[in-house]
Design a protein around this motif. Structure first.
Motif, mmCIF file in Angstrom:
data_model
loop_
_atom_site.group_PDB
_atom_site.id
_atom_site.type_symbol
_atom_site.label_atom_id
_atom_site.label_comp_id
_atom_site.label_asym_id
_atom_site.label_seq_id
_atom_site.Cartn_x
_atom_site.Cartn_y
_atom_site.Cartn_z
ATOM 1 N N GLU A 17 0.836 -1.188 0.000
ATOM 2 C CA GLU A 17 0.000 0.000 0.000
ATOM 3 C C GLU A 17 0.879 1.249 0.000
ATOM 4 O OE1 GLU A 17 -2.467 -0.194 3.394
ATOM 5 O OE2 GLU A 17 -3.630 -1.932 2.684
ATOM 6 N N PRO A 18 0.356 2.380 -0.494
ATOM 7 C CA PRO A 18 1.118 3.641 -0.411
ATOM 8 C C PRO A 18 1.479 3.944 1.042
ATOM 9 C CG PRO A 18 -0.775 3.895 -1.868
ATOM 10 C CD PRO A 18 -0.921 2.543 -1.210
ATOM 11 N N SER A 19 2.691 4.461 1.244
ATOM 12 C CA SER A 19 3.198 4.663 2.599
ATOM 13 C C SER A 19 3.708 6.086 2.776
ATOM 14 C CB SER A 19 4.323 3.668 2.895
ATOM 15 O OG SER A 19 4.907 3.921 4.153
ATOM 16 N N THR A 20 3.537 6.612 3.994
ATOM 17 C CA THR A 20 4.065 7.935 4.336
ATOM 18 C C THR A 20 5.441 7.854 4.980
ATOM 19 O OG1 THR A 20 2.958 7.868 6.497
ATOM 20 C CG2 THR A 20 1.746 8.868 4.649
ATOM 21 N N TYR A 21 5.930 6.647 5.244
ATOM 22 C CA TYR A 21 7.206 6.516 5.946
ATOM 23 C C TYR A 21 8.387 7.129 5.179
ATOM 24 C CZ TYR A 21 4.875 3.489 9.308
ATOM 25 O OH TYR A 21 4.046 3.001 10.286
ATOM 26 N N PRO A 22 8.453 7.035 3.841
ATOM 27 C CA PRO A 22 9.562 7.709 3.147
ATOM 28 C C PRO A 22 9.578 9.211 3.375
ATOM 29 C CG PRO A 22 8.531 6.088 1.711
ATOM 30 C CD PRO A 22 7.653 6.200 2.920
ATOM 31 N N ILE A 23 8.394 9.823 3.516
ATOM 32 C CA ILE A 23 8.345 11.263 3.777
ATOM 33 C C ILE A 23 8.950 11.575 5.144
ATOM 34 C CG2 ILE A 23 6.808 13.239 4.084
ATOM 35 C CD1 ILE A 23 4.865 11.913 2.147
ATOM 36 N N PHE A 24 8.582 10.765 6.147
ATOM 37 C CA PHE A 24 9.151 10.974 7.479
ATOM 38 C C PHE A 24 10.666 10.747 7.473
ATOM 39 C CE2 PHE A 24 4.710 10.330 8.722
ATOM 40 C CZ PHE A 24 4.560 11.323 9.680
ATOM 41 N N GLY A 25 11.130 9.774 6.688
ATOM 42 C CA GLY A 25 12.568 9.544 6.588
ATOM 43 C C GLY A 25 13.288 10.728 5.969
ATOM 44 N N SER A 26 12.686 11.331 4.931
ATOM 45 C CA SER A 26 13.296 12.498 4.291
ATOM 46 C C SER A 26 13.350 13.686 5.247
ATOM 47 C CB SER A 26 12.502 12.876 3.036
ATOM 48 O OG SER A 26 12.486 11.809 2.107
ATOM 49 N N ILE A 27 12.266 13.888 5.986
ATOM 50 C CA ILE A 27 12.249 14.974 6.973
ATOM 51 C C ILE A 27 13.321 14.745 8.034
ATOM 52 C CG2 ILE A 27 10.877 16.072 8.786
ATOM 53 C CD1 ILE A 27 8.396 15.495 7.089
ATOM 54 N N ALA A 28 13.470 13.496 8.458
ATOM 55 C CA ALA A 28 14.465 13.174 9.476
ATOM 56 C C ALA A 28 15.875 13.504 9.002
ATOM 57 C CB ALA A 28 14.366 11.693 9.853
ATOM 58 N N LEU A 29 16.197 13.116 7.777
ATOM 59 C CA LEU A 29 17.537 13.389 7.250
ATOM 60 C C LEU A 29 17.775 14.887 7.089
ATOM 61 C CD1 LEU A 29 17.884 10.556 4.571
ATOM 62 C CD2 LEU A 29 18.843 10.635 6.872
ATOM 63 N N LEU A 30 16.744 15.615 6.652
ATOM 64 C CA LEU A 30 16.883 17.064 6.505
ATOM 65 C C LEU A 30 17.147 17.721 7.860
ATOM 66 C CD1 LEU A 30 16.693 19.698 4.871
ATOM 67 C CD2 LEU A 30 14.203 19.626 5.244
ATOM 68 N N LEU A 31 16.404 17.306 8.886
ATOM 69 C CA LEU A 31 16.576 17.894 10.208
ATOM 70 C C LEU A 31 17.928 17.534 10.806
ATOM 71 C CD1 LEU A 31 13.004 17.325 11.714
ATOM 72 C CD2 LEU A 31 14.003 19.481 10.941
ATOM 73 N N ILE A 32 18.344 16.276 10.653
ATOM 74 C CA ILE A 32 19.624 15.857 11.220
ATOM 75 C C ILE A 32 20.779 16.587 10.535
ATOM 76 C CG2 ILE A 32 21.216 13.905 11.465
ATOM 77 C CD1 ILE A 32 18.773 12.112 11.837
ATOM 78 N N GLY A 33 20.736 16.685 9.208
ATOM 79 C CA GLY A 33 21.812 17.360 8.490
ATOM 80 C C GLY A 33 21.888 18.844 8.795
ATOM 81 N N SER A 34 20.743 19.533 8.730
ATOM 82 C CA SER A 34 20.746 20.973 9.009
ATOM 83 C C SER A 34 21.038 21.235 10.480
ATOM 84 C CB SER A 34 19.398 21.583 8.614
ATOM 85 O OG SER A 34 18.328 20.959 9.318
ATOM 86 N N GLY A 35 20.532 20.367 11.367
ATOM 87 C CA GLY A 35 20.809 20.539 12.791
ATOM 88 C C GLY A 35 22.271 20.335 13.118
ATOM 89 N N ALA A 36 22.896 19.341 12.487
ATOM 90 C CA ALA A 36 24.324 19.101 12.730
ATOM 91 C C ALA A 36 25.158 20.273 12.239
ATOM 92 C CB ALA A 36 24.756 17.808 12.038
ATOM 93 N N ALA A 37 24.798 20.827 11.059
ATOM 94 C CA ALA A 37 25.522 21.993 10.549
ATOM 95 C C ALA A 37 25.383 23.181 11.499
ATOM 96 C CB ALA A 37 25.009 22.351 9.165
ATOM 97 N N SER A 38 24.189 23.355 12.054
ATOM 98 C CA SER A 38 23.974 24.446 13.019
ATOM 99 C C SER A 38 24.739 24.201 14.306
ATOM 100 C CB SER A 38 22.478 24.577 13.314
ATOM 101 O OG SER A 38 21.738 24.803 12.139
#
Length: 291
Positions: A17-38
Motif C-alpha cells: 500500500e502507499p506509505s508515508t514513511y519515506p516522507i518521514f525519513g526524508s524529513i528526518a535526514l533534513l533535520l539531522i543534516g541541518s541541525g548538525a551543521a547548526s
C-alpha cells in the motif's frame, strides 16, 4: 489491493500500500543534516533540531520495519520479494564497501605518497626538519611540540577486540546452523552471545578512545594520523553498533518464534552485515594499528 494480495498468494508478486514513511525519513535526514551543521557552528538550536530529526528517524524505522515484519509473517511475501530483498541488501553492502574503500584509499595516499613527498629534503613544504615518516604530526605550519602524541599500538585492546569480533562471527554462524536445523535454543543462544560480544567490543573501543585523549594526547585534531585513525575506527564502531542493533532485533524476533529454515532472510541480511563488519575490522587492525 485485493488483486495484489491474490497474486501474492500465488507466489508472483506483492504490491504494498502507499506509505508515508519515506516522507518521514526524508524529513528526518533534513533535520539531522541541518541541525548538525547548526550545531558545529555553535547555534543554540542545533542540538534540538538534531534531536527532532532523530525522533522522526526512530518513528520511521520502527513503523516501517514493523510493517514489513507483519507483512512477512502473514505470508504476503513470495519468492520474487525475497529475491528483491537479497539484491537490495547486496547492493547496500557494496555501497558500504565503497564507503570504507574511500577511507583506505585516503590512508594509503597520505602514508605512501603525500607524507613522504612533504618530507623530501628537496621539497621542504612544511618546516625545516620535518620527516616524512608515519605516524606524522603534520600538517602543522610549524613544529608545535604541544601536538606531539603517542600512536595507538596493535597489541592490547585492539588485539582483544579483534579476537572478540572473530568469536562473534563464529557464534553468529553457530546460531545460523541452529536456525537451519530448527534448533530454536541454539539460534537464540548464539544470537544472544553475538550481541553481547558486540556490546563488549564497543565498550572497549570507548575506553580506548578515552585513554587516547587523556593519556596519549591522541585526538581527532592530532594531524593527519589522528584524523584518519578516529574517522576510520569511529565509523567502523558506528557500523558495529548498527549491526548489534540489527542482531538484537533478530534475537527478539527469534524469541517470539519468527523465522523458519525455509524463510529467514531478515536473519541472513543481518548476518551478512555483521560478517562484513568483521572483515572491515580485520583490515583496519592490520593497516591502521599494526603496520
Amino acid at each position: 489491493m485485493s488483486a495484489s494480495l491474490e497474486k501474492s498468494s500465488l507466489g508472483k508478486y506483492f504490491v504494498p500500500e502507499p506509505s508515508t514513511y519515506p516522507i518521514f525519513g526524508s524529513i528526518a535526514l533534513l533535520l539531522i543534516g541541518s541541525g548538525a551543521a547548526s550545531w558545529v557552528n555553535h547555534l543554540p538550536f542545533g542540538p534540538w533540531v538534531v534531536a527532532t530529526g532523530v525522533a522522526f528517524l526512530l518513528y520511521m524505522l520502527f513503523g516501517w520495519f514493523g510493517q514489513v515484519i507483519r507483512e512477512s509473517q502473514s505470508g504476503k511475501y513470495g519468492a520474487q520479494v525475497d529475491h528483491g530483498f537479497r539484491w537490495s541488501m547486496g547492493w547496500f553492502i557494496f555501497s558500504e564497501v565503497m564507503f570504507f574503500a574511500a577511507f583506505f584509499g585516503v590512508l594509503f595516499y597520505v602514508r605512501r605518497i603525500s607524507v613522504p613527498e612533504l618530507g623530501d629534503a628537496e621539497h621542504a613544504l612544511l618546516w625545516d626538519g620535518f620527516k616524512g615518516t608515519w605516524p606524522s604530526i603534520g600538517p602543522f605550519l610549524g613544529q608545535d611540540t604541544a601536538n606531539l602524541f603517542q600512536p595507538m599500538h596493535a597489541w592490547g585492546i585492539p588485539a582483544i577486540n579483534t579476537a572478540i569480533l572473530l568469536t562473534s562471527g563464529a557464534t553468529l554462524t553457530w546460531a545460523h546452523w541452529g536456525l537451519m536445523k530448527n534448533a530454536r535454543g541454539q539460534l537464540i543462544t548464539g544470537l544472544a552471545v553475538t550481541v553481547l560480544l558486540g556490546a563488549i567490543f564497543m565498550s572497549l573501543q570507548a575506553y580506548e578512545y578515552m585513554h587516547a585523549y587523556e593519556h596519549m594526547n591522541l585526538k581527532l585534531s592530532s594531524g593527519v594520523y589522528g584524523s584518519t585513525f578516529f574517522m576510520m575506527t569511529g565509523f567502523h564502531g558506528l557500523h558495529v553498533t548498527i549491526g548489534a542493533i540489527m542482531l538484537a532485533v533478530m534475537l527478539a524476533r527469534s524469541i517470539k518464534g519468527h523465522f523458519t529454515p525455509e524463510h529467514h532472510f531478515a536473519f541472513e541480511a543481518a548476518a551478512w552485515y555483521w560478517h562484513f563488519v568483521d572483515v572491515v575490522w580485520l583490515l583496519l587492525f592490520v593497516v591502521v594499528y599494526w603496520l
